[in-house]
Design a protein around this motif. Structure first.
Motif, PDB file in Angstrom:
ATOM      1  N   HIS A 101     -10.402 -71.275   6.727  1.00 16.72           N
ATOM      2  CA  HIS A 101     -11.271 -71.412   7.850  1.00 16.72           C
ATOM      3  C   HIS A 101     -10.656 -70.826   9.167  1.00 16.72           C
ATOM      4  O   HIS A 101      -9.350 -70.535   8.968  1.00 16.72           O
ATOM      5  CB  HIS A 101     -11.678 -72.875   7.999  1.00 16.72           C
ATOM      6  N   ASP A 102     -11.311 -70.666  10.223  1.00 17.19           N
ATOM      7  CA  ASP A 102     -10.836 -70.335  11.305  1.00 17.19           C
ATOM      8  C   ASP A 102      -9.812 -71.462  11.813  1.00 17.19           C
ATOM      9  O   ASP A 102      -9.945 -72.432  11.426  1.00 17.19           O
ATOM     10  CB  ASP A 102     -12.032 -70.300  12.466  1.00 17.19           C
ATOM     11  N   TYR A 103      -8.764 -71.174  12.528  1.00 14.53           N
ATOM     12  CA  TYR A 103      -7.830 -71.980  13.128  1.00 14.53           C
ATOM     13  C   TYR A 103      -8.333 -73.219  13.788  1.00 14.53           C
ATOM     14  O   TYR A 103      -7.668 -74.224  13.920  1.00 14.53           O
ATOM     15  CB  TYR A 103      -6.680 -70.933  13.869  1.00 14.53           C
ATOM     16  N   SER A 123      -1.550 -79.962  17.813  1.00  9.24           N
ATOM     17  CA  SER A 123      -2.913 -79.540  17.899  1.00  9.24           C
ATOM     18  C   SER A 123      -3.106 -78.119  17.597  1.00  9.24           C
ATOM     19  O   SER A 123      -2.491 -77.599  16.975  1.00  9.24           O
ATOM     20  CB  SER A 123      -3.549 -80.070  19.281  1.00  9.24           C
ATOM     21  N   TYR A 124      -4.289 -77.899  18.295  1.00 11.82           N
ATOM     22  CA  TYR A 124      -4.583 -76.304  17.931  1.00 11.82           C
ATOM     23  C   TYR A 124      -3.594 -75.606  18.664  1.00 11.82           C
ATOM     24  O   TYR A 124      -3.525 -74.287  18.580  1.00 11.82           O
ATOM     25  CB  TYR A 124      -6.036 -76.178  18.530  1.00 11.82           C
ATOM     26  N   TYR A 125      -2.670 -76.013  19.623  1.00 16.57           N
ATOM     27  CA  TYR A 125      -1.905 -75.304  20.465  1.00 16.57           C
ATOM     28  C   TYR A 125      -0.711 -74.690  19.438  1.00 16.57           C
ATOM     29  O   TYR A 125       0.025 -73.900  19.579  1.00 16.57           O
ATOM     30  CB  TYR A 125      -1.059 -76.339  21.519  1.00 16.57           C
ATOM     31  N   GLU A 126      -0.516 -75.475  18.265  1.00 16.67           N
ATOM     32  CA  GLU A 126       0.499 -75.090  17.376  1.00 16.67           C
ATOM     33  C   GLU A 126       0.026 -73.592  16.712  1.00 16.67           C
ATOM     34  O   GLU A 126       0.934 -72.909  16.437  1.00 16.67           O
ATOM     35  CB  GLU A 126       0.498 -75.985  16.103  1.00 16.67           C
ATOM     36  N   ASP A 127      -1.280 -73.464  16.913  1.00 14.42           N
ATOM     37  CA  ASP A 127      -1.738 -72.014  16.488  1.00 14.42           C
ATOM     38  C   ASP A 127      -1.524 -70.745  17.413  1.00 14.42           C
ATOM     39  O   ASP A 127      -1.829 -69.750  17.410  1.00 14.42           O
ATOM     40  CB  ASP A 127      -3.078 -71.940  16.120  1.00 14.42           C
TER      41      ASP A 127
END
Length: 288
Positions: A101-103, A123-127
């Protein structure tokens, strides 16, 4: 120093200018009593109001290197909140299903419902971080035009700011906490995890691999803070060498958000009052 001294709303900063250590160990420890006696009860009251009103929620994002204090702030502060309205999600490397799926997809399960406070431990900041540190995306199955895009990180900065604006506009403000730890303090804490048998389970060899890229991480963190701190979703740069000061700042910041939301306990309507008075009288007389 005031709460605003640790708050970033979009101004460009140099992370090295933000202290990791502000107080002596003794002064830092002195904050514990006042934190539990004054701030935590206030936080609990606001959380109860948020839950009772049930119309809005709060998302808390924790971001840092290992041993900076993310788990401890959950254990010592956020765990005082009523558990049925508190959600904590820790993110590791994406699973095969998440890679399909999308990140941002895998984040949705960790988001708050109305009346809840939800915490993303990483969180999404890992991406944003991982592609720059490890030169790898969250999913290698992505189209070539995404993998080869030289502006990928800049686009993700904008996507994440849009995501946080979207959450806030829908009644879910975002509190972002960055634990600014010194390299010496991380060394001491990692050694404690190695040398104390009761803390061995907290240690991972991957922590050492990340430590070897300390300077690179600081550059990436600085870019993250400069590109994604906004008035809508500010970052707070916590002096993580002082754990109790960091917890105090985080608690004050969360109270400030809740106070701005100003949730209220629901009250009975006039129709409900009449019926409930009858029930109360029956209870007093022992009829029901």
């Amino acid at each position: 120093m005031t709460l605003d001294d640790y708050k970033l709303t979009g101004q460009e900063i140099h992370l090295a200018d933000y202290p990791c250590h502000v107080l002596s160990k003794e002064d830092d420890e002195k904050l514990k009593d006042s934190l539990y006696e004054d701030l935590v009860p206030d936080l609990v009251d606001w959380h109860n109001r948020l839950t009772a009103e049930g119309t809005r929620g709060v998302l808390i994002v924790l971001q840092a290197l290992d041993a900076a204090g993310k788990d401890e702030i959950i254990r010592y502060i956020f765990s005082t909140l009523q558990p049925q309205a508190l959600k904590v999600t820790s993110f590791q490397k994406p699973s095969d299903n998440e890679k399909a799926h999308d990140y941002l997809w895998r984040m949705h399960e960790g988001l708050p419902a109305r009346g809840e406070i939800a915490i993303l431990n990483r969180s999404y900041y890992e991406d944003i971080i991982a592609p720059q540190i490890h030169q790898s995306l969250d999913s290698e199955e992505q189209p070539e035009e995404i993998k080869a895009d030289p502006e990928l990180i800049e686009k993700r900065y904008e996507q994440i700011k849009g995501f946080e604006d979207y959450l806030t506009a829908n009644g879910f403000p975002v509190l972002k906490l960055f634990f600014n730890m010194s390299k010496d303090t991380q060394r001491d804490r990692l050694l404690e995890r190695i040398e104390n048998p009761k803390k061995n389970y907290e240690f991972s060899l991957s922590d050492i691999e990340d430590r070897k890229q300390w300077d690179h991480y600081q550059e990436v963190f600085e870019g993250m803070l400069n590109h994604t701190a906004t008035a809508t979703a500010p970052w707070y740069v916590l002096p993580a060498d002082n754990p109790w000061l960091s917890r105090q700042i985080a608690t004050q910041a969360l109270i400030e958000i809740l106070a701005q939301l100003d949730p209220q306990y629901p009250e009975f309507s006039e129709e409900e009052r009449a019926e409930i008075k009858k029930v109360a009288d029956q209870l007093r007389r022992g009829e029901i």
